[in-house]
Design an enzyme around this catalytic site. Sequence first.
Site, PDB file in Angstrom:
ATOM      1  CD  GLU A 261      -2.718   1.468   0.167  1.00  0.00           C
ATOM      2  OE1 GLU A 261      -3.349   0.518  -0.327  1.00  0.00           O
ATOM      3  OE2 GLU A 261      -2.773   2.615  -0.278  1.00  0.00           O
ATOM      4  CB  THR A 303      -5.768  -0.048  -4.034  1.00  0.00           C
ATOM      5  OG1 THR A 303      -5.273   0.815  -3.038  1.00  0.00           O
ATOM      6  CG2 THR A 303      -5.256  -1.452  -3.787  1.00  0.00           C
ATOM      7  CG  HIS A 418      -4.793   3.881   2.965  1.00  0.00           C
ATOM      8  ND1 HIS A 418      -5.438   5.081   3.112  1.00  0.00           N
ATOM      9  CD2 HIS A 418      -5.189   3.386   1.769  1.00  0.00           C
ATOM     10  CE1 HIS A 418      -6.195   5.294   2.058  1.00  0.00           C
ATOM     11  NE2 HIS A 418      -6.061   4.288   1.223  1.00  0.00           N
ATOM     12  CG  ASP A 477      -1.207   0.609  -3.695  1.00  0.00           C
ATOM     13  OD1 ASP A 477      -0.309   1.384  -3.303  1.00  0.00           O
ATOM     14  OD2 ASP A 477      -2.311   0.515  -3.120  1.00  0.00           O
ATOM     15  CG  HIS A 478      -1.659   4.138  -5.075  1.00  0.00           C
ATOM     16  ND1 HIS A 478      -1.548   4.889  -3.937  1.00  0.00           N
ATOM     17  CD2 HIS A 478      -2.576   3.179  -4.792  1.00  0.00           C
ATOM     18  CE1 HIS A 478      -2.376   4.438  -3.024  1.00  0.00           C
ATOM     19  NE2 HIS A 478      -3.013   3.374  -3.501  1.00  0.00           N
TER      20      HIS A 478
END
Length: 633
Positions: A261, A303, A418, A477-478
């Site tokens: 994440e 995500t 996150h 993921d990003h």
Amino acid sequence: MKRLIESKYTIIFLAIFLLWIKTYISYKTAFDITIENKLQEFILFINPISFLLIVFGLSMFIKEKNRNRFIIITYFLVSAILYVNVVFFRYFNDFITLPVLFQTSNYGQLDSSAIAEMYVTDIFYFIDFIILLVVMYFLRKKQSSKQDSTNSTVFTKLERRIFYIITAGIVFINLGLAEMERPELLTRTFERELLVKNIGPYNYTVYDLYLQSKTSAQKVFANGDDLIEIENYLRSNANDSNTSDMFGIAKGKNVIVISLESTQNFVINSKVNGEEITPFLNDFIKESYYFDNFYHQTGQGKTSDSEFIIDNSFYGLGRGAVFFTHSENEYNALPEILSHNNYYTASLHANNKTFWNRELMYHSLGYDRFYNLEDYEVTGENSIGWGLGDISFFEQSIDHLKNMPTPYYAKFITLTNHHPFELDEEDRLIEPYNSSSNTLNNYFTTVRYEDEAIKLFIEQLKEEGLYDNSIIIMYGDHYGISENHNDAMEQYLGKEITPFEEAQLQKVPFIVHIPGQEGKTISSVSGQIDVKPTILGLLGIEAKDDLHFGHDLFAEEQPNFVIFRDGRFVTDKYIYADQICYDKSTGEATDISLCSPFIEKARNELNYSDSIIYGDLLRFYKSEQVNGEESDK
Ligand code: GP9
Ligand code: MN
């Protein structure tokens, strides 16, 4: 003067003026809009007016009795559009689109992130509304005390006509200047910052409405022929997995995929306050294939976009999340292909199954099972931030893994790192950073926690005898730290973050760990789009009929070209960002013609991918394949 103040135009113009100024102040304070020259600044300044004139002008057609009501409601709605964008921008560094608004099942969870982005000082966004109401109240009192009020408040046809002729003039000036400054503006729908910069947030919202109806209609009018050109392109674009030494090296092995994440690559092999941020991963990559020039390619779907790209080797959409907008489409995703090759496929993620519409989309992607919130024991004790802490998540997942039929493809989606990167004191393994951005300060602590969780997971895999017969693949993921925290990032990195650097900050780790193999760092330019062909290559599966945009990263030929969802791209020599072509070796702007062929190619690819998704084109391809197979028999 008195007459002017008490004129029937007063409220209309006051509303337009207040909103105009508020929008412009927001440009300067809330939205990070890059201005390169005076003309751009001028366009930015005037662009809210055209929309405001058009909508508030409508009140001239309304009887006086209802006119103020109309103005109040319109004013409130327009202010709401602005404020929603302000909050959205703080978190996503992007403007909202309609499909994002429809993602209602995401709302619950997003609360903590959204609230973290709302400040008490935001009250200023509504003070003008109160000013308008007060002025309206006093004017009304004055007017109603006058005898001739009825006549003086009616707008004549001529007055309305003049008003709209002037408005039309302003619209054309705005559009003309925008076109001059940025040709083909309205065809590059995903460059939202440019759109807002040129036509303002309100016209942009109207335009988004138009795009929404256009894309919804695209599926109805699509047919099989639409795929021919795309198919030809993809066939000539693909590289051949067979040319890789690694082809089939992991044949029949379990595939464990871990989505990290918000994990950007800059944390790897880096320190904060003198301590390593990812001590475990730093060691692990030494025994793995580690891709240090690998980029995320996600858009608004975050995500879910990364999952989509990895499983399909298609791009996500320029607007909204494909997981929400096109979950009913026909796909030929990795889980489906693997199922045909005897694999059991599962996604494991301790969140509500409706988040990102995963439950439905996973069905279309061909997953056999989704271990979601209901499959985990989540208590106040083991929760952190958005939900189950990663350490407990992995611990509990081991049991699921033990019970899976083999070989399996199991994707683990972590969550603790996150936004807003909350972590209890007792879970902290390193101290936060010290900068003006709490987001960045705390980010390091949650990345460190994630690293620990992975370490424990790998240890458990070994203990349970699940390690040797598996390959382990990890990807970020990003991004986790948006451009909004660039000041703090500059402090941390010790350098200025230009668009050139910003693009490179989109690197995320990509790790392929094959037990028994030695480690190697691979520096070809690559991205999430390449994961599907790479995994298929490692498993020795020749999916000849599969249409994909990516490349097997172990094959001989590497294109060294990665396209971001917003049209930026990176090659081995250049980086294209903010409409500037940068030379990678110097970091300086260079001749745009050096980037031109790639600009064209990037645009083509994104359009092709969009056409497949909007037109649901694989439904024709698949039926063609089935018919073809039958006729072969
Ligand atoms: C939610 C998790 C986070 O289930 O995947 O989603 P994000 O906000 O990062 O897209
Ligand atoms: Mn994410």
